[in-house]
Each structure stands twice: as structure tokens, then as C-alpha cells.
Design a protein around this motif. Structure first.
Motif, mmCIF file in Angstrom:
data_model
loop_
_atom_site.group_PDB
_atom_site.id
_atom_site.type_symbol
_atom_site.label_atom_id
_atom_site.label_comp_id
_atom_site.label_asym_id
_atom_site.label_seq_id
_atom_site.Cartn_x
_atom_site.Cartn_y
_atom_site.Cartn_z
ATOM 1 N N ARG A 58 -24.641 1.444 -4.653
ATOM 2 C CA ARG A 58 -24.343 1.201 -6.055
ATOM 3 C C ARG A 58 -22.863 1.411 -6.305
ATOM 4 N NH1 ARG A 58 -26.256 6.374 -9.536
ATOM 5 N NH2 ARG A 58 -24.441 5.709 -10.750
ATOM 6 N N ARG A 59 -22.446 1.004 -7.461
ATOM 7 C CA ARG A 59 -21.044 1.108 -7.817
ATOM 8 C C ARG A 59 -20.846 2.243 -8.803
ATOM 9 N NH1 ARG A 59 -17.210 -3.717 -10.177
ATOM 10 N NH2 ARG A 59 -15.267 -2.500 -10.273
ATOM 11 N N GLY A 60 -20.085 3.249 -8.377
ATOM 12 C CA GLY A 60 -19.718 4.361 -9.226
ATOM 13 C C GLY A 60 -20.820 5.396 -9.369
ATOM 14 N N SER A 88 -22.757 3.297 0.464
ATOM 15 C CA SER A 88 -23.167 3.338 -0.944
ATOM 16 C C SER A 88 -23.876 2.032 -1.310
ATOM 17 C CB SER A 88 -21.940 3.547 -1.839
ATOM 18 O OG SER A 88 -22.301 3.452 -3.200
ATOM 19 N N ASP A 133 -11.310 3.888 -12.216
ATOM 20 C CA ASP A 133 -11.667 4.843 -11.153
ATOM 21 C C ASP A 133 -10.556 4.988 -10.130
ATOM 22 O OD1 ASP A 133 -14.056 5.218 -12.373
ATOM 23 O OD2 ASP A 133 -15.100 3.667 -11.209
ATOM 24 N N SER A 167 -14.234 -0.244 -14.561
ATOM 25 C CA SER A 167 -14.311 0.287 -13.176
ATOM 26 C C SER A 167 -12.937 0.417 -12.547
ATOM 27 C CB SER A 167 -15.210 -0.610 -12.313
ATOM 28 O OG SER A 167 -14.655 -1.914 -12.236
ATOM 29 N N SER A 206 -15.834 7.081 -7.658
ATOM 30 C CA SER A 206 -15.371 5.691 -7.687
ATOM 31 C C SER A 206 -15.878 4.885 -6.507
ATOM 32 C CB SER A 206 -13.837 5.664 -7.714
ATOM 33 O OG SER A 206 -13.327 6.326 -6.561
ATOM 34 N N SER A 207 -16.904 5.332 -5.807
ATOM 35 C CA SER A 207 -17.414 4.606 -4.640
ATOM 36 C C SER A 207 -17.912 3.232 -5.062
ATOM 37 C CB SER A 207 -18.543 5.400 -3.981
ATOM 38 O OG SER A 207 -18.060 6.635 -3.527
ATOM 39 N N ARG A 208 -17.691 2.249 -4.189
ATOM 40 C CA ARG A 208 -18.107 0.868 -4.433
ATOM 41 C C ARG A 208 -19.317 0.525 -3.586
ATOM 42 N NH1 ARG A 208 -12.591 0.795 -4.004
ATOM 43 N NH2 ARG A 208 -12.749 0.132 -1.823
ATOM 44 N N VAL A 209 -19.924 -0.579 -3.899
ATOM 45 C CA VAL A 209 -21.099 -1.032 -3.153
ATOM 46 C C VAL A 209 -20.680 -1.396 -1.731
ATOM 47 C CG1 VAL A 209 -22.942 -2.756 -3.033
ATOM 48 C CG2 VAL A 209 -22.206 -1.860 -5.252
ATOM 49 N N GLN A 254 -19.473 0.623 0.441
ATOM 50 C CA GLN A 254 -18.424 1.496 0.963
ATOM 51 C C GLN A 254 -19.032 2.564 1.878
ATOM 52 O OE1 GLN A 254 -15.969 3.247 -2.047
ATOM 53 N NE2 GLN A 254 -15.126 4.791 -0.653
#
Length: 801
Positions: free
Chosen positions: A558-560, A556, A779, A776, A505-508, A510
Motif C-alpha cells: 500500500r501507499r503510505g 509494501s 511525504d 503524497s 512515506s513507503s510506496r507500493v 517498495q
């Protein structure tokens, strides 16, 4: 009968004269006038009992003739005949023997006997007043003929009269006493007391007088109180310390014939500070070699004091500054060296030493002063000394990686003697030997023997020894510490013991993790810098940010992330230091995608977390699996037995009785199976009838399996087919299926027919609408819905295509 004192005043002088005559003739030994008077009066009263006219006094009261108070008897009587005590007589006794007298009580019949006819009482034994002072007896007068009492029983006392037969004694002697020396005359020393067993209330038998038999003129004694006092002033303990005196105690007030006793008193003169200290000599001389160690005792000196104990205690001091600088003296009269002595600098020292009493007595200040001084000359002896280094220890340094033979530093020593002998140097080989250095034997220059690495050993300790060429037995040692200075010869790197966890579930933007660099060199080479290698293409998934505090953040881009798509990523990070020259290295980090817990607080993969939290061995896991298999087998066996037991019975019990009967059967309703026995999808897609051979529950399980591998939920389009034919086929299938609902159950099919001019109001055939729900957001709900979120994202991506 009545016993009284002098009957008439005229008889008293006569009786006294008679007593004196008897004492002079020896017939009345040690008998008091009072006792003789009583006996005589008693006899006189007995002779007068027969006169009737005397039975009444002047007030016409009858006299009592059968009353006695007491008799007296002398102690320690040693005569040949029993001692006459007294006589009992009754007025009823006519002298014809008709009245008998009886005696009872203490000592009656053994010590005291009575003549029954005459009433005379005698003492048959010698009595001791100190053992028993009196006896209580009872007298009776009995008529001989009638054996009746002519007088009532009367009690009287016989007292033992004291004689001077005990000498004074000192039960606690001999005694010890003390008195300070130099005491004034008449100072009380001790009080002595004697005891006398004789009667103190009678005569002078217990009246004691004290006198001194031995000890004059030093001491005296008070004759009445027994207090011993000093007889001379200024008695000196240092001249005579012990005195033994004899004291006599005499009774009868000290008169001739009195008895006496004596005892000894040992008197000690205690010390006072009345003597000043004195040194036996006014000049002393002492030899001390120059090699004597600092703090070592070199000699003792003492002043004498005739006193002792605290009165003889004194303190010593060096009064002249020259001696006080180099030497010290303690209270135990020992001299110590305070500084190193050199014969070449000074060959002798003179010390002025003073001794002073610490406990002074102001009463004897006129005998002072209570101090004394003396002179001590210390001669310094010349000895051949070992070389002396210029410093007590050395600290040197050299850079690492320096070539062999690089100079580290120089140690210096010289001969302190006047001969100034040459000195040779060497590294001590005893104990732990450091083989990394050499030393020049003549100059003391230390050089490297090997190339040194600071990261291996940063400090080296060696011991250098110096010896005289002329006398090699004289050796001196000095510790030398060599510090290896750092140069920038090690590249920095990122040390990672485990993979970096990336949440699905990482976000841009993060921050995935903060990493730090490690460098074996000294951190004085500067701070670390972090960057991505420029020769590699841009990483589409992750980026790096230098925090400028010797750390970097992996972020990160990218998202996810999906663990199913790609579980492991690689990220190359270039780390540089700030040293001279600048060194850098590239470290490859491994990032692993995992479904994290809610909020991403614990970035640990679920499988890893399960295994790590369980902490079970392979044997334990096998045992658990066996237990699960056994439990499943038991459950299957139980279900099988249950199904056989509950086998359906025919609805009509008797074929002959077909009248109206109430049919009962133990068959529970199917619940949702009653309404979902047929898949409505098959009605909406007649083309799939040939393939729909399974019941709804089996089909639903197959659909779930397909959904687990990524099957998407897509709306099904209906085709124009004959629905009646499909319904007949489904009814036939239901009839053949014994596990289905009862034959009289109602099947409902939600199918809307065709041909309506208004069209269908169902949403089944409508095109899919755009959902306002963002997949999203799933997540953040935890790993339980990650699969659902992935399916939604895949569906969205297909629709967008």
C-alpha cells in the motif's frame, strides 16, 4: 789574534809526528790530530802577534787578531787537572799585565774558567756530549788601568768532542717474528735496528755492524741492514715450531775495542697445509640398538691431521650407497640415523667413510693426496619393541544422532618383533578424556558411547594406546580424530534482534527490508525458501518476495502508513530448507511505522533516534528539565515586572488645561493585532457571536490546538443576521478590553453586503475546487510536514465521502 790551521805546509808533517808520539806515550789521550793542530796553530799565532810586519796579508789588508770560531774539548775527561781548552790573546797585550781577559756565556765561571792575565781557558768538569754538544761564550779584553775595552766583545763556541762511550741498544727488544714453514732459503723474516748515542758524523763511534750469536744455521742476519733471513730450506713446523735467536750490534764498525749490545728475537713457524689427513684405524665397529631414534647420534669417528686451524679442516662423507641411505654424517664427525632400523630386516651395515681437507695448497700437492678412507661396520642389536600402528594418525567419521554402539572405525597395531606378541587396545585416560567412545581391547574397533550432536561438538579427539600382552610396559600411542557428520535435524528460522522500520512515506512495491534465514545444520542441506503461510488471509499491507539467493524481500502493498493510525504490524514468514527431510518453521516479524528522514535513508524512529543519539541517563534528563523550569520562571518574572513598569498613563495630563495640547503616550502599535483584533469569521457567522468572547490571538491558539488533533479546514457558510448588532457587541468588547488597541484605532471589516444583482465576486462562498496538488508528495519533504500531509489526506477522504 787569529786562529788558523797549519801556518805552513812544512809544519804539518811535524805536527802529525808529534801527535803520534804523544798518543804512544799517553800524554795526549784520545786527542785527534786536527785538535792538536788547532791548538798548536793557535799558540803559534799568539807568539806571532807582536810582529808588525805580519799584520797585513799579501794584499796589504790588516789581520784581525781578536776573532775565534770555536774551541774543542774532550768529553768524559777524568784527569786530575782541569782540561786546557785554549788561549785568548789580544794584539794589544804587551805581556805586562795591563790587559785583563773576561769570559761570559754558557758555563762561564762554573764549567769554564779563564786566567785573566794569560787568557788560558780550562774546563773544570767532565762533560758529556750526549747531554750537551756545545757551549756559546763571549770574550772581552779590558785595559787594567783605564778599565776600558781594548778589543770588542767576541763570540765563540766550545764544542764537546765525542768519544766512544755509548754502546748500541735495542730499545724495543725482545722481538717476535714469524715465517711460514717450508719457506725457501733466504726468505726475509724480520729487520732489526739498533741505536747508538755517539756522534755519527765523527769517527766510527756510531757505525754499527750486526752479527748472529745464536740461531745458526737456521737463520742469518745482514751485517749492515739487520735483515734476518732463513738459513735452511723446508723447515717443518710439525718438527719444531719455535726458535730463539740472539743478534749482536757492535760499533766502531765491528773493530776490536768497539762497544756492543744484543737482543733476542723469538721466531715462530706458521702452519701450512703440508700434511694429509689420516684415520688412526682402517676398520671400525659400532653397535646400535634397533630402537635408536631417527636423527639421533650413534657415534663419532675422526681423522687426524698434523696441521692445525683451517689447514686441518676437513669434510666427511659416506661413499657407499648402502650406508649413505640409512645413515648420515656431519662435519662435526657425528653419525646420525636417517631411517628407522629393524633388526628383523637387516642385522648389520657397512659404511665407507672418507675425510678430505677443505683448504688445499697447490705448492704442496706433491705431498698428497690430502684425503683418507676407513671402513665402519654398524651392528644392529635386537630389542623388544613396542607395538607399531599401521598409521601415524587416524581420521574417522560418524553421523550425528547415531544410536549408541554405532561403529566408528578400527585402529590396528602389531608387534614388530619376531615373536609377534598379541596387542591390547585402550583409550588413554590421561589429560582431557572424551567419554563419548569405547574401543574393543582386542580388535581396536571404536564405537559410540553416547548420541552425538554435530551442532554441539563437530570434532572429537581421542588418543588410543596399544600394549603388548607379554610386556605391558611397552606402550605406543596414536591420535584419533572423529568427525561428526551432519543430518538435517534443525529447522531454519529468521533471526531478528530488532523491529523492522517502515517509513510512513513507503510506496507500493517498495522494499522495506531484506531478511535472511539461519540454520544450525550444515548448509550442504541446500538453499532456503521463503513464503507467506497459506493458511492465513492475505496481508493487505505487506508481501514477501523470495530472492532465490537464501534471502527474501519484504515489500509494501500500500501507499503510505500513519503512525497515528497504527504503529505496529505483524508479518508471518515461513522458511524451509533443502535438506532431507525438508524442515520448515514460521517466524513472526514485527514492523514498526515511523516518520523517516528525508529520502528514507535512515530508517530509525525520530524518538528512538533522539534518545539513542542523546545517550542521556534519567538523572541527566531530570537535571535538564529543572534547568528549563528555572529559566521559564525567570522569564515570567521578568515579563511581569516589565508590564507593571509600562502601565498606561491618562492621555490628558491636566483636567483644567483642555486647550489644544499635544498628547504623547508610550504605546507601541499592535502590528498584526491592529488588523486582526477581531476575527472576521465571526462577522461572517453571526450565529457564533455569543460564543466569541475571546480576542483573535486567543482564538487563533485554540484553533491551532484543534488543528493538532485533526480539525479540518472547512469553508464556513454565512447566515443572514443583523450585522449592525454584531458590530456593536464587538465594539463593546473592545472597549472593555484594556489590552486591545487604542480607542481611536480604526477597525476594518471585510464584509460584503447582500442584495447585489451581480452577485458576489468573493471566493468564500464558492464550492471547493479540486486541487491539482498531490498530498503524497509531502511525504518526501521530511517529518516536519507529515502532520500537514495527514490533514490533507483526511480532508480529501471526507470530501470524497
Amino acid at each position: 789574534m787569529r786562529v788558523s790551521t797549519c801556518a805552513t805546509a812544512r809544519l804539518c808533517p811535524l805536527l802529525i809526528c808529534l801527535y803520534v808520539a804523544q798518543r804512544s806515550c799517553g800524554t795526549l789521550s784520545q786527542t785527534s790530530p786536527i785538535k792538536t793542530l788547532r791548538n798548536l796553530n793557535q799558540s803559534q799565532s799568539q807568539n806571532q802577534t807582536g810582529n808588525p810586519e805580519q799584520e797585513k796579508d799579501q794584499h796589504n789588508r790588516p789581520k784581525r787578531g781578536w776573532i775565534w770560531n770555536q774551541f774543542y774539548v774532550l768529553e768524559e775527561h777524568i784527569g786530575p787537572e782541569p782540561q786546557h781548552v785554549g788561549k785568548l790573546h789580544s794584539n794589544s797585550d804587551k805581556g805586562d799585565g795591563s790587559v785583563h781577559y773576561l769570559l761570559s756565556g754558557e758555563g762561564a765561571g762554573t764549567i769554564f774558567i779563564i786566567n785573566e792575565v794569560t787568557g788560558d781557558i780550562h774546563a773544570t768538569k767532565s762533560l758529556d756530549r750526549e747531554k750537551k754538544s756545545h757551549y756559546v761564550l763571549h770574550a772581552q779584553a779590558i785595559d787594567h788601568l783605564t778599565n776600558r775595552a781594548v778589543e770588542p766583545e767576541s763570540e765563540f763556541i766550545i764544542k764537546v768532542q765525542d768519544v766512544n762511550d755509548n754502546a748500541p741498544k735495542f730499545p724495543d727488544g725482545p722481538f717476535k717474528a714469524s715465517v711460514p714453514e717450508m719457506a725457501d732459503i733466504g726468505t726475509s723474516v724480520f729487520q732489526i735496528t739498533a741505536t747508538d748515542a755517539d756522534d755519527p758524523t765523527y769517527g766510527n763511534s756510531a757505525r754499527i755492524v750486526y752479527s748472529i750469536l745464536q740461531g745458526q744455521p737456521y737463520f742469518s742476519v745482514d751485517p749492515k741492514t739487520g735483515i734476518i733471513r732463513t738459513g735452511l730450506a723446508n723447515m717443518d713446523r710439525e718438527s719444531r715450531e719455535f726458535y730463539s735467536i740472539i743478534i749482536q750490534a757492535k760499533d766502531m764498525a765491528g773493530q776490536v775495542g768497539g762497544l756492543s749490545g744484543s737482543t733476542t728475537i723469538n721466531i715462530t713457524l706458521t702452519d701450512v697445509n703440508d700434511n694429509p689427513p689420516r684415520f688412526p684405524q682402517k676398520n671400525y665397529q659400532l653397535y646400535v640398538p634397533e630402537s635408536a631414534q631417527v636423527g639421533k647420534a650413534v657415534g663419532k669417528i675422526k681423522a687426524n691431521d698434523e696441521d692445525f686451524g683451517i689447514n686441518a679442516e676437513m669434510t666427511y662423507s659416506i661413499t657407499n650407497p648402502d650406508g649413505d641411505t640409512m645413515f648420515s654424517i656431519s662435519t662435526d664427525i657425528t653419525h646420525y640415523i636417517s631411517y628407522r632400523m629393524y633388526y628383523e630386516k637387516k642385522k648389520a651395515y657397512t659404511l665407507q667413510i672418507e675425510g678430505v681437507n677443505t683448504h688445499l695448497d697447490s705448492r704442496f700437492s706433491h705431498l698428497g693426496p690430502f684425503k683418507d678412507t676407513t671402513t665402519l661396520k654398524i651392528i644392529i642389536g635386537d630389542v623388544d619393541e613396542a607395538p607399531v600402528f599401521s598409521m601415524d594418525y587416524y581420521i574417522l567419521d560418524v553421523y550425528e544422532n547415531a544410536p549408541i554402539g554405532t561403529e566408528v572405525g578400527t585402529v590396528t597395531a602389531q608387534d614388530p618383533d619376531s615373536t609377534k606378541s598379541a596387542v591390547r587396545y585402550a583409550i588413554d585416560k590421561n589429560g582431557h578424556v572424551d567419554q563419548n567412545f569405547n574401543i574393543d581391547v582386542s580388535s581396536g574397533l571404536i564405537t559410540t558411547k553416547h548420541i552425538l550432536d554435530r551442532e554441539d561438538v563437530a570434532w572429537h579427539n581421542i588418543t588410543v594406546m596399544a600394549t603388548e600382552v607379554d610386556n605391558p610396559s611397552l606402550v605406543t600411542y596414536v591420535p584419533v580424530t572423529v568427525q561428526v557428520l551432519d543430518v538435517n535435524d534443525n529447522m531454519p528460522y529468521i533471526a531478528t534482534d530488532s523491529d523492522i522500520i517502515v517509513c510512513e512515506s513507503s510506496r507500493v512495491g517498495q522494499v522495506i527490508q531484506i531478511v535472511r534465514a539461519t540454520d544450525k545444520d550444515d548448509f550442504a542441506n541446500g538453499r532456503f525458501s521463503f513464503s507467506l503461510p497459506g493458511d492465513l488471509p492475505v496481508n493487505p499491507n505487506f508481501t514477501l518476495k523470495d530472492n532465490e539467493d537464501n534471502s527474501a524481500s519484504i515489500m509494501s502493498r500500500r501507499r503510505g502508513f500513519s503512525q497515528a493510525e497504527q504503529e505496529v504490524y505483524q508479518l508471518a514468514v515461513e522458511v524451509g530448507d533443502g535438506g532431507e527431510p525438508l524442515l520448515s518453521s514460521t517466524s513472526t516479524l514485527t514492523l514498526r511505522v515511523c516518520p523517516c528522514q528525508r529520502g528514507g535513508r535512515a530508517r530509525v524512529c525520530q524518538a528512538q533516534a533522539f534518545l539513542s543519539s542523546a545517550g542521556l541517563s534519567t538523572g541527566a534528563l531530570v537535571a535538564i528539565l529543572l534547568c528549563i523550569i528555572i529559566l521559564l520562571a525567570i522569564v515570567v518574572l521578568f515579563v511581569t515586572l516589565r508590564s507593571k513598569k509600562t502601565k498606561k498613563e491618562p492621555l490628558i495630563i491636566s483636567e483644567e488645561d483642555v486647550r489644544e495640547n499635544v498628547v504623547t503616550y508610550d504605546d507601541e502599535g499592535g502590528g498584526e493585532e491592529d488588523t486582526e483584533a477581531f476575527d472576521i469569521t465571526a462577522l461572517r457567522n453571526p450565529s457564533a457571536v455569543g460564543e466569541m468572547k475571546l480576542r483573535r490571538d486567543v482564538l487563533f491558539q485554540a484553533w491551532e490546538a484543534g488543528a493538532a488533533v485533526g480539525a479540518s479546514c472547512v469553508s464556513l457558510a454565512l447566515a443572514d443576521e443583523d450585522i449592525n448588532e454584531i458590530i456593536k457587541q464587538r465594539v463593546a468588547v473592545a472597549d472593555r478590553d484594556t489590552r486591545g488597541p487604542p480607542y481611536d484605532s480604526l477597525q476594518t471589516y471585510a464584509y460584503e453586503g447582500h442584495g447585489s444583482p451581480t452577485g458576489s465576486i468573493s471566493s468564500l462562498d464558492l464550492p471547493a475546487a479540486q486541487s491539482e496538488f498531490d498530498s503524497s508528495d509531502l511525504d518526501e519533504w521530511g517529518p516536519e510536514v507529515h502532520t500537514l500531509a495527514r490533514l490533507f489526506r483526511e480532508s480529501e477522504s471526507k470530501q470524497s465521502q
